[in-house]
Write a protein that holds these residues in place. Structure first.
Motif, PDB file in Angstrom:
ATOM      1  N   LYS A  52      72.904  -1.938  -2.261  1.00  0.00           N
ATOM      2  CA  LYS A  52      72.347  -1.186  -1.131  1.00  0.00           C
ATOM      3  C   LYS A  52      73.415  -0.611  -0.199  1.00  0.00           C
ATOM      4  CE  LYS A  52      68.106  -3.822  -1.197  1.00  0.00           C
ATOM      5  NZ  LYS A  52      67.040  -3.416  -1.747  1.00  0.00           N
ATOM      6  N   LYS A  53      74.588  -0.346  -0.759  1.00  0.00           N
ATOM      7  CA  LYS A  53      75.676   0.293  -0.010  1.00  0.00           C
ATOM      8  C   LYS A  53      75.655   1.776  -0.390  1.00  0.00           C
ATOM      9  CE  LYS A  53      78.380  -3.947  -0.069  1.00  0.00           C
ATOM     10  NZ  LYS A  53      79.569  -4.613  -0.624  1.00  0.00           N
ATOM     11  N   TYR A  54      74.603   2.452   0.050  1.00  0.00           N
ATOM     12  CA  TYR A  54      74.317   3.795  -0.427  1.00  0.00           C
ATOM     13  C   TYR A  54      75.380   4.826  -0.051  1.00  0.00           C
ATOM     14  CZ  TYR A  54      69.834   1.520  -1.139  1.00  0.00           C
ATOM     15  OH  TYR A  54      68.859   0.645  -1.528  1.00  0.00           O
ATOM     16  N   ASP A 102      78.644   4.331   0.462  1.00  0.00           N
ATOM     17  CA  ASP A 102      79.809   4.097  -0.398  1.00  0.00           C
ATOM     18  C   ASP A 102      79.501   4.491  -1.843  1.00  0.00           C
ATOM     19  OD1 ASP A 102      81.236   3.113   1.776  1.00  0.00           O
ATOM     20  OD2 ASP A 102      80.703   1.026   1.355  1.00  0.00           O
ATOM     21  N   ALA A 103      78.298   4.179  -2.275  1.00  0.00           N
ATOM     22  CA  ALA A 103      77.897   4.511  -3.646  1.00  0.00           C
ATOM     23  C   ALA A 103      77.947   6.019  -3.869  1.00  0.00           C
ATOM     24  CB  ALA A 103      76.502   3.967  -3.938  1.00  0.00           C
ATOM     25  N   ALA A 104      77.403   6.777  -2.921  1.00  0.00           N
ATOM     26  CA  ALA A 104      77.396   8.243  -3.061  1.00  0.00           C
ATOM     27  C   ALA A 104      78.820   8.774  -3.182  1.00  0.00           C
ATOM     28  CB  ALA A 104      76.684   8.879  -1.868  1.00  0.00           C
ATOM     29  N   ARG A 105      79.709   8.268  -2.355  1.00  0.00           N
ATOM     30  CA  ARG A 105      81.108   8.722  -2.385  1.00  0.00           C
ATOM     31  C   ARG A 105      81.738   8.427  -3.751  1.00  0.00           C
ATOM     32  NH1 ARG A 105      82.819   5.994   1.572  1.00  0.00           N
ATOM     33  NH2 ARG A 105      83.630   4.283   0.362  1.00  0.00           N
ATOM     34  N   GLU A 106      81.549   7.221  -4.236  1.00  0.00           N
ATOM     35  CA  GLU A 106      82.135   6.839  -5.536  1.00  0.00           C
ATOM     36  C   GLU A 106      81.520   7.652  -6.670  1.00  0.00           C
ATOM     37  OE1 GLU A 106      84.704   4.927  -6.003  1.00  0.00           O
ATOM     38  OE2 GLU A 106      84.857   3.939  -4.063  1.00  0.00           O
ATOM     39  N   LEU A 107      80.226   7.902  -6.606  1.00  0.00           N
ATOM     40  CA  LEU A 107      79.570   8.670  -7.658  1.00  0.00           C
ATOM     41  C   LEU A 107      80.033  10.124  -7.673  1.00  0.00           C
ATOM     42  CD1 LEU A 107      76.085   7.036  -7.217  1.00  0.00           C
ATOM     43  CD2 LEU A 107      77.429   6.999  -9.345  1.00  0.00           C
ATOM     44  N   MET A 108      80.167  10.734  -6.511  1.00  0.00           N
ATOM     45  CA  MET A 108      80.621  12.126  -6.469  1.00  0.00           C
ATOM     46  C   MET A 108      82.059  12.262  -6.959  1.00  0.00           C
ATOM     47  SD  MET A 108      78.669  13.752  -3.153  1.00  0.00           S
ATOM     48  CE  MET A 108      79.450  12.686  -1.987  1.00  0.00           C
ATOM     49  N   THR A 109      82.825  11.190  -6.866  1.00  0.00           N
ATOM     50  CA  THR A 109      84.202  11.194  -7.363  1.00  0.00           C
ATOM     51  C   THR A 109      84.244  11.439  -8.867  1.00  0.00           C
ATOM     52  OG1 THR A 109      84.908   9.731  -5.579  1.00  0.00           O
ATOM     53  CG2 THR A 109      86.310   9.791  -7.526  1.00  0.00           C
ATOM     54  N   VAL A 110      83.223  10.997  -9.586  1.00  0.00           N
ATOM     55  CA  VAL A 110      83.182  11.208 -11.035  1.00  0.00           C
ATOM     56  C   VAL A 110      83.277  12.699 -11.343  1.00  0.00           C
ATOM     57  CG1 VAL A 110      81.796  10.945 -13.135  1.00  0.00           C
ATOM     58  CG2 VAL A 110      81.847   9.101 -11.437  1.00  0.00           C
ATOM     59  N   ASP A 111      82.496  13.503 -10.628  1.00  0.00           N
ATOM     60  CA  ASP A 111      82.486  14.943 -10.886  1.00  0.00           C
ATOM     61  C   ASP A 111      83.799  15.600 -10.465  1.00  0.00           C
ATOM     62  OD1 ASP A 111      81.080  17.345 -11.745  1.00  0.00           O
ATOM     63  OD2 ASP A 111      81.030  17.895  -9.624  1.00  0.00           O
ATOM     64  N   ILE A 112      84.434  15.048  -9.459  1.00  0.00           N
ATOM     65  CA  ILE A 112      85.677  15.634  -8.945  1.00  0.00           C
ATOM     66  C   ILE A 112      86.869  15.324  -9.854  1.00  0.00           C
ATOM     67  CG2 ILE A 112      87.339  15.534  -7.033  1.00  0.00           C
ATOM     68  CD1 ILE A 112      84.835  14.938  -5.216  1.00  0.00           C
ATOM     69  N   LEU A 113      86.944  14.089 -10.341  1.00  0.00           N
ATOM     70  CA  LEU A 113      88.142  13.655 -11.078  1.00  0.00           C
ATOM     71  C   LEU A 113      88.065  13.770 -12.594  1.00  0.00           C
ATOM     72  CD1 LEU A 113      89.219  10.423  -9.158  1.00  0.00           C
ATOM     73  CD2 LEU A 113      90.091  12.750  -8.904  1.00  0.00           C
ATOM     74  N   TYR A 114      86.873  13.767 -13.148  1.00  0.00           N
ATOM     75  CA  TYR A 114      86.753  13.676 -14.605  1.00  0.00           C
ATOM     76  C   TYR A 114      86.016  14.881 -15.175  1.00  0.00           C
ATOM     77  CZ  TYR A 114      88.113   8.925 -13.517  1.00  0.00           C
ATOM     78  OH  TYR A 114      88.776   7.833 -13.044  1.00  0.00           O
ATOM     79  N   ALA A 115      86.398  15.291 -16.351  1.00  0.00           N
ATOM     80  CA  ALA A 115      85.794  16.447 -17.016  1.00  0.00           C
ATOM     81  C   ALA A 115      84.860  15.996 -18.141  1.00  0.00           C
ATOM     82  CB  ALA A 115      86.889  17.363 -17.551  1.00  0.00           C
ATOM     83  N   CYS A 161      71.131   8.203  -3.787  1.00  0.00           N
ATOM     84  CA  CYS A 161      71.739   7.497  -2.645  1.00  0.00           C
ATOM     85  C   CYS A 161      71.394   8.203  -1.339  1.00  0.00           C
ATOM     86  CB  CYS A 161      73.265   7.441  -2.789  1.00  0.00           C
ATOM     87  SG  CYS A 161      73.861   6.399  -4.116  1.00  0.00           S
ATOM     88  N   PHE A 162      71.574   9.514  -1.321  1.00  0.00           N
ATOM     89  CA  PHE A 162      71.276  10.269  -0.105  1.00  0.00           C
ATOM     90  C   PHE A 162      69.795  10.176   0.252  1.00  0.00           C
ATOM     91  CE2 PHE A 162      75.252  12.735  -1.209  1.00  0.00           C
ATOM     92  CZ  PHE A 162      75.993  12.211  -0.159  1.00  0.00           C
ATOM     93  N   ALA A 163      68.943  10.169  -0.759  1.00  0.00           N
ATOM     94  CA  ALA A 163      67.509  10.011  -0.495  1.00  0.00           C
ATOM     95  C   ALA A 163      67.230   8.659   0.155  1.00  0.00           C
ATOM     96  CB  ALA A 163      66.711  10.170  -1.787  1.00  0.00           C
ATOM     97  N   LYS A 164      67.891   7.612  -0.322  1.00  0.00           N
ATOM     98  CA  LYS A 164      67.722   6.277   0.271  1.00  0.00           C
ATOM     99  C   LYS A 164      68.194   6.262   1.724  1.00  0.00           C
ATOM    100  CE  LYS A 164      66.305   3.468  -3.079  1.00  0.00           C
ATOM    101  NZ  LYS A 164      65.104   2.655  -2.960  1.00  0.00           N
ATOM    102  N   LEU A 165      69.175   7.095   2.030  1.00  0.00           N
ATOM    103  CA  LEU A 165      69.711   7.184   3.391  1.00  0.00           C
ATOM    104  C   LEU A 165      68.903   8.164   4.256  1.00  0.00           C
ATOM    105  CD1 LEU A 165      73.495   7.329   2.444  1.00  0.00           C
ATOM    106  CD2 LEU A 165      72.366   5.467   3.689  1.00  0.00           C
TER     107      LEU A 165
END
Length: 189
Positions: free
Chosen positions: A54-56, A58-71, A86-90
């Motif tokens: 339920k650390k939404y 932090d979770a959103a930040r880590e998840l968006m990193t996938v799209d930024i760093l990896y192809a 995550c954003f919906a939960k927030l």
């Protein structure tokens, strides 16, 4: 050479046993050892662990990193979809919608695009069925109403609209205070 796979397996076991903090540490070790698809998956799993805890934010930040760093489109699509959740939960609906739209457009060929499109349809249906209190009858005031009646009625409509918006509580309170000040000083809306 395959130590990153073993580290991933251990972190996966920890995650499935509910040891989320340990799993996150393990997934971070994978990322330090490897930069391929397993690292993208590990980054995704970090977000999933944080979501489960339920650390939404932090979770959103880590998840968006996938799209930024990896192809890796499949992991990027999944991560952005989950970031939207995550954003919906927030209750940050604009940001959630942005993530779902991005998945639908940028990763249209993935199964996540269909899930994102469903989230967007549900969001639209939910908005269409919401009814803000006090806004059922939108006429301004009875015919022949005086300036004060019209002003009071508009003030109430604006107040209800402000409360119905998906914004943080402190911003709603600030907006209510501003409206109250305007109303007290005789401003006509």
């Amino acid at each position: 050479e395959n130590a990153f796979q073993a580290a991933f397996g251990l972190a996966w076991c920890q995650e499935n046993q509910g040891q989320l903090d340990e799993a996150v540490k393990g997934y971070r070790r994978v990322i330090e050892m490897h930069q391929g698809p397993t690292a993208a998956r590990a980054q995704f799993q970090i977000g999933e662990c944080l979501f489960a805890g339920k650390k939404y934010e932090d979770a959103a930040r880590e998840l968006m990193t996938v799209d930024i760093l990896y192809a890796y489109p499949e992991w990027s699509a999944a991560a952005l979809y989950e970031a939207g959740r995550c954003f919906a939960k927030l209750s940050r609906h604009v940001e959630a919608r942005r993530q779902f739209e991005l998945v639908s457009k940028k990763y249209a060929d993935t199964r996540w695009a269909a899930l994102a499109a469903e989230q967007l349809r549900e969001a639209v249906a939910g908005v269409q069925h919401q009814e803000a209190p006090g806004l059922v009858d939108l006429h301004l005031a009875p015919l022949g109403a005086g300036r004060e009646q019209v002003s009071q009625h508009l003030f109430q409509i604006l107040l209800h609209l402000l409360q119905a918006l998906p914004v943080p509580a402190h911003q709603v309170e600030h907006g209510q205070a501003l409206l109250g000040d305007l109303h007290l000083h005789g401003a006509v809306f």
